[in-house]
Motif scaffolding. Structure first.
Motif, mmCIF file in Angstrom:
data_model
loop_
_atom_site.group_PDB
_atom_site.id
_atom_site.type_symbol
_atom_site.label_atom_id
_atom_site.label_comp_id
_atom_site.label_asym_id
_atom_site.label_seq_id
_atom_site.Cartn_x
_atom_site.Cartn_y
_atom_site.Cartn_z
ATOM 1 N N ALA A 12 62.166 -7.808 51.869
ATOM 2 C CA ALA A 12 62.508 -8.040 53.269
ATOM 3 C C ALA A 12 61.890 -6.953 54.136
ATOM 4 O O ALA A 12 62.033 -5.766 53.845
ATOM 5 N N ILE A 22 62.146 -5.558 57.948
ATOM 6 C CA ILE A 22 63.186 -5.645 58.966
ATOM 7 C C ILE A 22 62.794 -4.787 60.159
ATOM 8 O O ILE A 22 62.358 -3.646 60.004
ATOM 9 N N VAL A 67 64.167 -10.481 60.144
ATOM 10 C CA VAL A 67 64.151 -10.151 58.714
ATOM 11 C C VAL A 67 63.145 -11.106 58.073
ATOM 12 O O VAL A 67 63.420 -12.295 57.911
ATOM 13 N N MET A 74 71.420 -8.886 57.669
ATOM 14 C CA MET A 74 71.073 -8.923 56.248
ATOM 15 C C MET A 74 72.144 -9.632 55.439
ATOM 16 O O MET A 74 71.836 -10.373 54.493
ATOM 17 N N GLN A 88 63.886 -3.540 50.693
ATOM 18 C CA GLN A 88 63.735 -3.594 52.145
ATOM 19 C C GLN A 88 62.697 -2.584 52.618
ATOM 20 O O GLN A 88 62.617 -1.476 52.085
ATOM 21 N N THR A 128 61.772 -0.841 56.276
ATOM 22 C CA THR A 128 62.298 -0.711 57.625
ATOM 23 C C THR A 128 61.654 0.461 58.349
ATOM 24 O O THR A 128 60.974 1.291 57.747
#
Length: 277
Positions: A7, A9, A38, A75, A94, A96
């Motif tokens: 993911a 984000i 996302v 999420m 993730q 980010t």
């Protein structure tokens, strides 16, 4: 790997809602919306299909604070949605921003160690380039403007009137969702979060983790409750992404070892406001 969810984000710059042919006074009372994304990648759950799916989740909200709460609830909603579609998720990886208020705060670390799925979060470096979320933001905003302003277009003889953030979400849900109930490998889903639904009161928190600013990778430990593992650099080799942390990293000569932190989690007192005389 199968059963790994990747993911990306990020937050977008707020979208200011302006309708076609609006009255002059509306300029000074424009409504803004937060847009968060996302961008997920996973293996298609359909029988006999092993193709990679790119599924874009775009969250629309009237909460303009851009803090940890919207990414957290987003999420959770993404994982719940994918489970209803039969996607098998063993762990979440993730990527980010390196922003303390949004993805690198005490509450963000609590969410990682308390998450149902083992989670690894890798932070982009400061002043990084564009990512997959930025591409999606540009596309979504351009399509919104096309629907709202171009009333002479063949598919839209009349402009779509948007009076609130909820109306903007309905516009996106109606016109911009792609492949949600189809066997395709490019999907877009929109989700709405009201400010009241993000639950800021009586929320679990922890103490400040020493050295947080230098972390470039964190993940949930597997040796006990409330254990956070951190690194000054990140690595995505098979050993580092494996849930078994005893395997040696393939880039051990370049990357430091995981550092363990035990989080003492407590609940904050509800926010109160005192009246001024």
């Amino acid at each position: 790997k199968p059963q790994n969810l990747i993911a990306v984000i990020d937050f977008s710059q707020n979208k200011t809602i302006r309708n076609a042919d609006e009255v002059q006074s509306a300029y000074w009372d424009a409504v803004s919306a937060t847009i968060h994304a996302v961008i997920t990648y996973y293996i298609c759950p359909e029988a006999g299909c092993n193709q990679r799916v790119k599924h874009d989740f775009v969250q629309v909200s009237n909460d303009l604070r851009h803090d940890v709460f919207l990414p957290r609830e987003a999420m959770r909603a993404v994982l719940a949605y994918l489970e209803t579609k039969g996607v098998q998720i063993r762990q979440v990886i993730q990527f980010t921003d390196n922003c303390a208020k949004q993805y690198k705060s005490q509450r963000a670390f609590v969410e990682i160690v308390k998450s149902e799925k083992p989670t690894t979060r890798i932070f982009f470096g400061e002043r990084h380039g564009k990512n997959a979320c930025d591409t999606k933001f540009s596309s979504v905003k351009r399509q919104i403007d096309t629907i709202m302003y171009k009333k002479n277009a063949a598919f839209n003889p009349e402009p779509f009137i948007v009076r609130s953030v909820a109306d903007l979400f309905q516009l996106c849900k109606t016109h911009l969702e792609v492949g949600c109930n189809e066997h395709t490998h490019e999907k877009t889903t929109f989700q709405y979060f009201s400010e009241a639904s993000l639950r800021r009161r009586d929320d679990p928190q922890t103490h400040t983790v020493s050295g947080t600013k230098k972390f470039h990778s964190v993940k949930r430990g597997n040796q006990g409750a409330n254990q956070l593992l951190s690194r000054m650099l990140s690595c995505v080799c098979d050993a580092c992404l494996d849930l078994d942390t005893t395997r040696p990293c393939k880039n051990a000569q370049l990357v430091d070892d995981w550092t363990s932190h035990h989080l003492r989690i407590f609940k904050c007192k509800p926010e109160t406001r005192t009246k001024r005389n």
